[in-house]
Design a protein around this motif. Sequence first.
Motif, PDB file in Angstrom:
ATOM      1  N   TYR A 117      20.963  68.624  60.774  1.00 36.04           N
ATOM      2  CA  TYR A 117      20.019  70.001  60.605  1.00 36.04           C
ATOM      3  C   TYR A 117      20.745  71.204  61.038  1.00 36.04           C
ATOM      4  O   TYR A 117      21.743  71.048  62.182  1.00 36.04           O
ATOM      5  CB  TYR A 117      18.729  69.823  61.170  1.00 36.04           C
ATOM      6  N   ASP A 118      20.133  72.444  60.916  1.00 41.35           N
ATOM      7  CA  ASP A 118      20.947  73.783  61.388  1.00 41.35           C
ATOM      8  C   ASP A 118      20.720  73.925  62.877  1.00 41.35           C
ATOM      9  O   ASP A 118      19.460  73.434  63.231  1.00 41.35           O
ATOM     10  CB  ASP A 118      20.492  74.974  60.820  1.00 41.35           C
ATOM     11  N   PHE A 119      21.600  74.020  63.918  1.00 41.71           N
ATOM     12  CA  PHE A 119      21.180  74.394  64.970  1.00 41.71           C
ATOM     13  C   PHE A 119      22.020  75.680  65.352  1.00 41.71           C
ATOM     14  O   PHE A 119      23.197  75.536  66.056  1.00 41.71           O
ATOM     15  CB  PHE A 119      21.944  73.364  65.826  1.00 41.71           C
ATOM     16  N   PRO A 120      21.317  76.717  65.431  1.00 44.21           N
ATOM     17  CA  PRO A 120      22.081  77.884  65.454  1.00 44.21           C
ATOM     18  C   PRO A 120      22.552  78.532  66.936  1.00 44.21           C
ATOM     19  O   PRO A 120      23.138  79.414  66.902  1.00 44.21           O
ATOM     20  CB  PRO A 120      20.931  78.896  65.158  1.00 44.21           C
ATOM     21  N   LEU A 121      22.351  77.601  67.777  1.00 46.83           N
ATOM     22  CA  LEU A 121      22.554  78.283  69.408  1.00 46.83           C
ATOM     23  C   LEU A 121      24.023  78.032  69.630  1.00 46.83           C
ATOM     24  O   LEU A 121      24.778  77.140  69.285  1.00 46.83           O
ATOM     25  CB  LEU A 121      21.730  77.475  70.381  1.00 46.83           C
ATOM     26  N   GLN A 142      31.171  66.939  74.150  1.00 48.14           N
ATOM     27  CA  GLN A 142      32.437  66.046  73.875  1.00 48.14           C
ATOM     28  C   GLN A 142      32.215  64.676  74.264  1.00 48.14           C
ATOM     29  O   GLN A 142      32.706  63.694  73.561  1.00 48.14           O
ATOM     30  CB  GLN A 142      33.630  66.670  74.579  1.00 48.14           C
ATOM     31  N   GLU A 143      31.534  64.321  75.291  1.00 44.59           N
ATOM     32  CA  GLU A 143      31.187  63.038  75.599  1.00 44.59           C
ATOM     33  C   GLU A 143      30.482  62.250  74.406  1.00 44.59           C
ATOM     34  O   GLU A 143      30.586  61.329  74.169  1.00 44.59           O
ATOM     35  CB  GLU A 143      30.527  62.941  77.206  1.00 44.59           C
ATOM     36  N   LEU A 144      29.480  63.088  74.056  1.00 50.13           N
ATOM     37  CA  LEU A 144      28.290  62.761  72.901  1.00 50.13           C
ATOM     38  C   LEU A 144      29.362  62.130  71.552  1.00 50.13           C
ATOM     39  O   LEU A 144      28.969  61.327  70.901  1.00 50.13           O
ATOM     40  CB  LEU A 144      27.243  63.664  72.793  1.00 50.13           C
ATOM     41  N   ARG A 145      30.303  63.178  71.378  1.00 53.66           N
ATOM     42  CA  ARG A 145      31.018  63.086  70.086  1.00 53.66           C
ATOM     43  C   ARG A 145      31.970  61.775  70.402  1.00 53.66           C
ATOM     44  O   ARG A 145      32.285  61.049  69.514  1.00 53.66           O
ATOM     45  CB  ARG A 145      32.020  64.235  69.966  1.00 53.66           C
ATOM     46  N   ARG A 146      32.427  61.611  71.743  1.00 54.54           N
ATOM     47  CA  ARG A 146      33.503  60.539  71.976  1.00 54.54           C
ATOM     48  C   ARG A 146      32.734  59.288  71.787  1.00 54.54           C
ATOM     49  O   ARG A 146      33.286  58.282  71.288  1.00 54.54           O
ATOM     50  CB  ARG A 146      33.899  60.596  73.167  1.00 54.54           C
ATOM     51  N   LEU A 150      27.086  61.821  67.912  1.00 54.32           N
ATOM     52  CA  LEU A 150      26.696  63.054  67.039  1.00 54.32           C
ATOM     53  C   LEU A 150      27.917  64.133  66.904  1.00 54.32           C
ATOM     54  O   LEU A 150      28.800  63.926  67.512  1.00 54.32           O
ATOM     55  CB  LEU A 150      25.491  63.936  67.574  1.00 54.32           C
ATOM     56  N   GLU A 151      28.018  64.802  65.937  1.00 53.58           N
ATOM     57  CA  GLU A 151      28.897  65.839  65.476  1.00 53.58           C
ATOM     58  C   GLU A 151      28.009  67.091  65.681  1.00 53.58           C
ATOM     59  O   GLU A 151      26.803  67.269  65.325  1.00 53.58           O
ATOM     60  CB  GLU A 151      29.430  65.803  64.340  1.00 53.58           C
ATOM     61  N   LEU A 152      28.693  68.224  66.012  1.00 58.92           N
ATOM     62  CA  LEU A 152      28.152  69.493  65.910  1.00 58.92           C
ATOM     63  C   LEU A 152      29.283  70.501  65.886  1.00 58.92           C
ATOM     64  O   LEU A 152      30.330  70.622  66.371  1.00 58.92           O
ATOM     65  CB  LEU A 152      27.587  69.803  67.469  1.00 58.92           C
ATOM     66  N   ASP A 153      29.135  71.200  64.682  1.00 59.09           N
ATOM     67  CA  ASP A 153      30.184  72.140  64.216  1.00 59.09           C
ATOM     68  C   ASP A 153      29.556  73.010  63.438  1.00 59.09           C
ATOM     69  O   ASP A 153      28.510  72.910  62.623  1.00 59.09           O
ATOM     70  CB  ASP A 153      31.161  71.351  63.439  1.00 59.09           C
ATOM     71  N   ARG A 158      24.938  66.770  63.315  1.00 59.84           N
ATOM     72  CA  ARG A 158      24.604  65.439  62.613  1.00 59.84           C
ATOM     73  C   ARG A 158      24.672  64.297  63.618  1.00 59.84           C
ATOM     74  O   ARG A 158      25.345  64.105  64.398  1.00 59.84           O
ATOM     75  CB  ARG A 158      25.923  65.130  61.415  1.00 59.84           C
ATOM     76  N   ILE A 159      23.357  63.716  63.632  1.00 58.80           N
ATOM     77  CA  ILE A 159      23.240  62.631  64.492  1.00 58.80           C
ATOM     78  C   ILE A 159      23.560  61.258  63.958  1.00 58.80           C
ATOM     79  O   ILE A 159      23.068  60.969  62.680  1.00 58.80           O
ATOM     80  CB  ILE A 159      21.565  62.469  64.980  1.00 58.80           C
ATOM     81  N   LEU A 160      24.538  60.633  64.406  1.00 59.62           N
ATOM     82  CA  LEU A 160      25.145  59.588  63.518  1.00 59.62           C
ATOM     83  C   LEU A 160      24.722  58.437  64.125  1.00 59.62           C
ATOM     84  O   LEU A 160      24.617  57.289  63.343  1.00 59.62           O
ATOM     85  CB  LEU A 160      26.888  59.485  64.133  1.00 59.62           C
ATOM     86  N   ASP A 161      24.027  58.205  65.351  1.00 67.27           N
ATOM     87  CA  ASP A 161      23.409  56.918  65.576  1.00 67.27           C
ATOM     88  C   ASP A 161      22.121  57.301  66.382  1.00 67.27           C
ATOM     89  O   ASP A 161      22.018  57.486  67.601  1.00 67.27           O
ATOM     90  CB  ASP A 161      24.255  56.153  66.654  1.00 67.27           C
TER      91      ASP A 161
END
Lengths: 183, 183
Positions: A117-121, A142-146, A150-153, A158-161
């Motif tokens: 979903y969109d996250f404009p912050l 970064q830790e959450l990505r690692r 999730l991905e945030l870009d 996008r929540i992966l798990d």
Amino acid sequence: MARAKDLQSGQRQLAELQLSGDFVDLHGFTLKRLDHDIVTVSRCLVGVVPHERLRKVTELHPHLTRLYWLMTNIDAAIQREWTLSLGRRTAIQRVAQLFCELRRRLEVTGDVEGNSYDFPLTQTELGEFVGLTPVHVNRTLQELRRRGLLELDRRRVRILDVGALESIAEFDPAYLYLERQPH
Amino acid sequence: MARAKDLQSGQRQLAELQLSGDFVDLHGFTLKRLDHDIVTVSRCLVGVVPHERLRKVTELHPHLTRLYWLMTNIDAAIQREWTLSLGRRTAIQRVAQLFCELRRRLEVTGDVEGNSYDFPLTQTELGEFVGLTPVHVNRTLQELRRRGLLELDRRRVRILDVGALESIAEFDPAYLYLERQPH
DNA sequence: CGAGCGGTTGAAACACCTCAACATTAGTGG
DNA sequence: CCACTAATGTTGAGGTGTTTCAACCGCTCG
């Protein structure tokens, strides 16, 4: 949009993100004067309801009044969960909690596509929300990505798990009262 | 009394102390089910109002309904100030803020004598409220004593320098809406 | 008189912050 | 469309406020 309170020292705390469809300033009707600011964190289209019309609703439609009252109380419940987050959750749990909450709330209005979903912050604004510095927000993301959660870009998450994310946040959606949302 | 939320890990966060005269569970009327616990932190005498009677009030007395609604919204405003405290204030500011807030709220019911009032919480409970460990609460209180700002002994506080205490907390009573409290 | 709870202290660990530099992306005017 | 600029994101090193753990003290109550 979000509620914001400032300290004289210039520090800002954001509280309770308002999503599309939310009745943002129902509080102002009874309080008359607001103790906080309402700020936009994205492009917004805002509808205005004169207090006089709300007063008429309370005179003529008790059921609708209770519903509006319920809405401000759900706002309060969401706020209360954030009190818990800021008081007891670690950085990573707070950020996880936020993304879990938003997923559930945005789902209601159909604004989630495959856990994305969109996250404009900006990261700085996110920090003002979760009570962290921009630098630490960055490291936490970064830790959450690692961990592959999730991905945030480009202003989109996008929540992966979902399960794992909700688990580390100790997320319990009861406080959102989704089962009795006017839908 | 206080509102309390737990994390599975056993950590507890207290939110919004309820003082004598407060209508504690007006939230439950519209929410039906509560997302948090209500706990006592002192001896309490509690009056019970059946939801059915509140429903009748909303049908028959729009003005009273708006007043009750206002009360839950003031609760929410107090909660919001605590969000700011937990997110942005330091340990010493949080504790100072709490004692400043309580002084103002207890004044309304005449429970303050010369800037001194009963404070029944243990340091551990105070910590659950301000988001600190008991150990750090203890050190923070010592610092406030050392600076000559307050005394706290045998469940009673005395504020020695209200101006200085409010100043370090950056306390602004606007969020208490005392000017429109039903009094 | 003993037990337990609340308060106090010290030392070491840790989560998060600060500062400062640099990289990347987005926005603007030519 | 490019060049320039500002805003946002990223990284490293060192500092700080708060936590953790463990011990001890002093009430209060049974």
